[in-house]
Design a protein around this motif. Structure first.
Motif, PDB file in Angstrom:
ATOM      1  N   MET A   1      -7.686  11.120  -7.056  1.00 54.91           N
ATOM      2  CA  MET A   1      -8.046   9.939  -6.292  1.00 54.91           C
ATOM      3  C   MET A   1      -6.780   9.161  -5.936  1.00 54.91           C
ATOM      4  SD  MET A   1     -10.365   6.764  -7.648  1.00 54.91           S
ATOM      5  CE  MET A   1     -10.079   5.122  -7.059  1.00 54.91           C
ATOM      6  N   THR A   2      -6.699   8.696  -4.724  1.00 55.51           N
ATOM      7  CA  THR A   2      -5.634   7.781  -4.316  1.00 55.51           C
ATOM      8  C   THR A   2      -6.210   6.369  -4.315  1.00 55.51           C
ATOM      9  OG1 THR A   2      -4.550   9.457  -2.967  1.00 55.51           O
ATOM     10  CG2 THR A   2      -4.027   7.158  -2.477  1.00 55.51           C
ATOM     11  N   TRP A   3      -5.572   5.499  -5.058  1.00 51.24           N
ATOM     12  CA  TRP A   3      -6.018   4.113  -5.172  1.00 51.24           C
ATOM     13  C   TRP A   3      -5.407   3.297  -4.032  1.00 51.24           C
ATOM     14  CZ3 TRP A   3      -8.135   1.817  -9.951  1.00 51.24           C
ATOM     15  CH2 TRP A   3      -8.496   2.774 -10.896  1.00 51.24           C
ATOM     16  N   THR A   4      -6.185   2.359  -3.520  1.00 50.37           N
ATOM     17  CA  THR A   4      -5.688   1.441  -2.498  1.00 50.37           C
ATOM     18  C   THR A   4      -5.479   0.076  -3.140  1.00 50.37           C
ATOM     19  OG1 THR A   4      -6.791   2.643  -0.739  1.00 50.37           O
ATOM     20  CG2 THR A   4      -6.167   0.366  -0.268  1.00 50.37           C
ATOM     21  N   ILE A   5      -4.255  -0.410  -3.053  1.00 50.77           N
ATOM     22  CA  ILE A   5      -3.875  -1.686  -3.652  1.00 50.77           C
ATOM     23  C   ILE A   5      -3.471  -2.635  -2.524  1.00 50.77           C
ATOM     24  CG2 ILE A   5      -2.430  -2.835  -5.375  1.00 50.77           C
ATOM     25  CD1 ILE A   5      -4.071  -0.403  -6.480  1.00 50.77           C
ATOM     26  N   TYR A   6      -4.155  -3.768  -2.415  1.00 49.98           N
ATOM     27  CA  TYR A   6      -3.822  -4.774  -1.407  1.00 49.98           C
ATOM     28  C   TYR A   6      -2.872  -5.789  -2.036  1.00 49.98           C
ATOM     29  CZ  TYR A   6      -4.269  -8.171   2.344  1.00 49.98           C
ATOM     30  OH  TYR A   6      -3.996  -9.027   3.384  1.00 49.98           O
ATOM     31  N   LEU A   7      -1.728  -6.011  -1.402  1.00 47.96           N
ATOM     32  CA  LEU A   7      -0.718  -6.954  -1.892  1.00 47.96           C
ATOM     33  C   LEU A   7      -0.751  -8.221  -1.042  1.00 47.96           C
ATOM     34  CD1 LEU A   7       2.267  -4.472  -2.411  1.00 47.96           C
ATOM     35  CD2 LEU A   7       0.541  -5.197  -4.088  1.00 47.96           C
ATOM     36  N   SER A   8      -1.259  -9.294  -1.616  1.00 48.28           N
ATOM     37  CA  SER A   8      -1.408 -10.567  -0.909  1.00 48.28           C
ATOM     38  C   SER A   8      -0.421 -11.586  -1.453  1.00 48.28           C
ATOM     39  CB  SER A   8      -2.837 -11.091  -1.118  1.00 48.28           C
ATOM     40  OG  SER A   8      -2.959 -12.409  -0.621  1.00 48.28           O
ATOM     41  N   GLY A   9      -0.094 -12.560  -0.623  1.00 45.69           N
ATOM     42  CA  GLY A   9       0.679 -13.686  -1.130  1.00 45.69           C
ATOM     43  C   GLY A   9       2.002 -13.887  -0.434  1.00 45.69           C
ATOM     44  N   GLU A  10       2.870 -14.599  -1.103  1.00 45.51           N
ATOM     45  CA  GLU A  10       4.110 -15.089  -0.495  1.00 45.51           C
ATOM     46  C   GLU A  10       4.922 -13.963   0.128  1.00 45.51           C
ATOM     47  OE1 GLU A  10       7.569 -15.125  -1.341  1.00 45.51           O
ATOM     48  OE2 GLU A  10       7.512 -14.073  -3.215  1.00 45.51           O
ATOM     49  N   ILE A  11       5.646 -14.334   1.187  1.00 49.13           N
ATOM     50  CA  ILE A  11       6.359 -13.334   1.979  1.00 49.13           C
ATOM     51  C   ILE A  11       7.866 -13.555   1.982  1.00 49.13           C
ATOM     52  CG2 ILE A  11       4.384 -12.937   3.493  1.00 49.13           C
ATOM     53  CD1 ILE A  11       5.835 -14.637   5.631  1.00 49.13           C
ATOM     54  N   HIS A  12       8.374 -14.424   1.132  1.00 46.51           N
ATOM     55  CA  HIS A  12       9.784 -14.800   1.209  1.00 46.51           C
ATOM     56  C   HIS A  12      10.684 -14.118   0.180  1.00 46.51           C
ATOM     57  CE1 HIS A  12       8.680 -17.740   4.200  1.00 46.51           C
ATOM     58  NE2 HIS A  12       7.726 -18.159   3.388  1.00 46.51           N
ATOM     59  N   THR A  13      10.113 -13.284  -0.694  1.00 48.25           N
ATOM     60  CA  THR A  13      10.931 -12.563  -1.672  1.00 48.25           C
ATOM     61  C   THR A  13      10.625 -11.065  -1.587  1.00 48.25           C
ATOM     62  OG1 THR A  13       9.307 -12.820  -3.454  1.00 48.25           O
ATOM     63  CG2 THR A  13      10.961 -14.571  -3.234  1.00 48.25           C
ATOM     64  N   ASP A  14      11.322 -10.287  -2.392  1.00 53.27           N
ATOM     65  CA  ASP A  14      11.220  -8.829  -2.327  1.00 53.27           C
ATOM     66  C   ASP A  14      10.170  -8.228  -3.265  1.00 53.27           C
ATOM     67  OD1 ASP A  14      12.395  -9.251  -4.795  1.00 53.27           O
ATOM     68  OD2 ASP A  14      13.983  -7.770  -4.503  1.00 53.27           O
ATOM     69  N   TRP A  15       9.215  -9.016  -3.731  1.00 50.78           N
ATOM     70  CA  TRP A  15       8.269  -8.531  -4.727  1.00 50.78           C
ATOM     71  C   TRP A  15       7.483  -7.310  -4.256  1.00 50.78           C
ATOM     72  CZ3 TRP A  15       2.876  -8.539  -4.435  1.00 50.78           C
ATOM     73  CH2 TRP A  15       2.312  -9.253  -3.370  1.00 50.78           C
ATOM     74  N   ARG A  16       7.112  -7.257  -2.978  1.00 54.01           N
ATOM     75  CA  ARG A  16       6.381  -6.092  -2.470  1.00 54.01           C
ATOM     76  C   ARG A  16       7.253  -4.841  -2.537  1.00 54.01           C
ATOM     77  NH1 ARG A  16       4.249 -10.158   0.671  1.00 54.01           N
ATOM     78  NH2 ARG A  16       1.982 -10.205   0.814  1.00 54.01           N
ATOM     79  N   ASP A  17       8.524  -4.977  -2.163  1.00 57.05           N
ATOM     80  CA  ASP A  17       9.448  -3.845  -2.227  1.00 57.05           C
ATOM     81  C   ASP A  17       9.612  -3.356  -3.661  1.00 57.05           C
ATOM     82  OD1 ASP A  17       9.894  -3.928   0.533  1.00 57.05           O
ATOM     83  OD2 ASP A  17      11.611  -5.283   0.315  1.00 57.05           O
ATOM     84  N   ARG A  18       9.703  -4.268  -4.607  1.00 57.82           N
ATOM     85  CA  ARG A  18       9.863  -3.892  -6.008  1.00 57.82           C
ATOM     86  C   ARG A  18       8.632  -3.147  -6.516  1.00 57.82           C
ATOM     87  NH1 ARG A  18      11.744  -9.475  -8.463  1.00 57.82           N
ATOM     88  NH2 ARG A  18      11.365  -8.419 -10.450  1.00 57.82           N
ATOM     89  N   ILE A  19       7.447  -3.570  -6.110  1.00 59.33           N
ATOM     90  CA  ILE A  19       6.230  -2.845  -6.490  1.00 59.33           C
ATOM     91  C   ILE A  19       6.221  -1.481  -5.802  1.00 59.33           C
ATOM     92  CG2 ILE A  19       3.708  -2.782  -6.239  1.00 59.33           C
ATOM     93  CD1 ILE A  19       3.730  -5.811  -6.829  1.00 59.33           C
ATOM     94  N   ARG A  20       6.541  -1.440  -4.520  1.00 56.23           N
ATOM     95  CA  ARG A  20       6.573  -0.175  -3.775  1.00 56.23           C
ATOM     96  C   ARG A  20       7.537   0.819  -4.435  1.00 56.23           C
ATOM     97  NH1 ARG A  20       7.383  -2.467   0.685  1.00 56.23           N
ATOM     98  NH2 ARG A  20       5.191  -2.634   1.218  1.00 56.23           N
ATOM     99  N   GLU A  21       8.723   0.355  -4.788  1.00 58.61           N
ATOM    100  CA  GLU A  21       9.709   1.219  -5.431  1.00 58.61           C
ATOM    101  C   GLU A  21       9.249   1.669  -6.813  1.00 58.61           C
ATOM    102  OE1 GLU A  21      13.156  -1.303  -5.317  1.00 58.61           O
ATOM    103  OE2 GLU A  21      13.338  -1.132  -3.136  1.00 58.61           O
ATOM    104  N   GLY A  22       8.659   0.760  -7.579  1.00 57.68           N
ATOM    105  CA  GLY A  22       8.176   1.100  -8.921  1.00 57.68           C
ATOM    106  C   GLY A  22       7.028   2.096  -8.891  1.00 57.68           C
ATOM    107  N   VAL A  23       6.115   1.927  -7.950  1.00 56.00           N
ATOM    108  CA  VAL A  23       4.987   2.842  -7.794  1.00 56.00           C
ATOM    109  C   VAL A  23       5.499   4.232  -7.405  1.00 56.00           C
ATOM    110  CG1 VAL A  23       3.059   3.330  -6.219  1.00 56.00           C
ATOM    111  CG2 VAL A  23       3.210   1.120  -7.349  1.00 56.00           C
ATOM    112  N   ALA A  24       6.473   4.266  -6.486  1.00 59.40           N
ATOM    113  CA  ALA A  24       7.045   5.544  -6.059  1.00 59.40           C
ATOM    114  C   ALA A  24       7.771   6.222  -7.222  1.00 59.40           C
ATOM    115  CB  ALA A  24       7.985   5.339  -4.878  1.00 59.40           C
ATOM    116  N   ALA A  25       8.564   5.468  -7.974  1.00 57.95           N
ATOM    117  CA  ALA A  25       9.304   6.023  -9.103  1.00 57.95           C
ATOM    118  C   ALA A  25       8.359   6.556 -10.181  1.00 57.95           C
ATOM    119  CB  ALA A  25      10.240   4.967  -9.695  1.00 57.95           C
ATOM    120  N   ALA A  26       7.214   5.902 -10.349  1.00 57.88           N
ATOM    121  CA  ALA A  26       6.223   6.335 -11.342  1.00 57.88           C
ATOM    122  C   ALA A  26       5.356   7.477 -10.820  1.00 57.88           C
ATOM    123  CB  ALA A  26       5.347   5.152 -11.758  1.00 57.88           C
TER     124      ALA A  26
END
Length: 160
Positions: free
Chosen positions: A1-26
């Motif tokens: 199964m591929t899970w779909t994760i919606y990332l909501s919220g502030e857009i001024h920091t790199d938090w989405r990139d850090r999650i994207r990179e961590g998910v890819a690394a894992a």
């Protein structure tokens, strides 16, 4: 199964990139979705597509409605919703997304600094987890999606 994760919220920091990179690394089977994060495009989408509005209220209102098509659809399709509240701005849209996800019965992970705990206590109460960092979100996803907990190396995971 591929899970779909919606990332909501502030857009001024790199938090989405850090999650994207961590998910890819894992190597997690995860599809990340979210709102349009180009601030000006998000603000102007309604008038750019549907026509100008002389009053700023109606300009913003039209943009919010167009953005809501994307937001409501993607939150509705999400397996998990992550909502990040940033330090600098009040993200009323993030609070709305958290409430909408909770009303739909979506599992909700909230992320914010400790100093916002009191202001966000109702949002936190609706969440199934409250994280402080994107890395904690990645570890939550690793555990939920794969049944793996860092530091536990017996190789056992929860069967799908």
């Amino acid at each position: 199964m591929t899970w779909t994760i919606y990332l909501s919220g502030e857009i001024h920091t790199d938090w989405r990139d850090r999650i994207r990179e961590g998910v890819a690394a894992a190597g997690l089977p995860v599809n990340l979705t979210g709102p349009v994060t180009h601030h000006e495009a998000s603000d102007d989408c309604g008038v750019a597509i549907l026509g100008a509005e002389p009053d700023k209220f109606w300009h913003d209102h039209k943009g919010a409605q167009v953005n809501a098509i994307r937001t409501r659809t993607l939150i509705g399709k999400a397996d998990i919703v992550v909502v990040r509240f940033g330090e600098k701005y009040k993200q009323w849209n993030a609070a709305f997304d958290a409430g909408y996800a909770a009303a739909l019965g979506k599992p909700l992970i909230v992320m914010h600094q400790a100093e916002h705990a009191h202001a966000l206590k109702e949002v936190d109460a609706a969440a199934l987890a409250v994280a402080r960092t994107p890395e904690q979100v990645v570890e939550l996803l690793r555990y939920v999606v794969n049944g793996e907990l860092a530091g536990y190396t017996d190789g056992q995971t929860i069967a799908e």
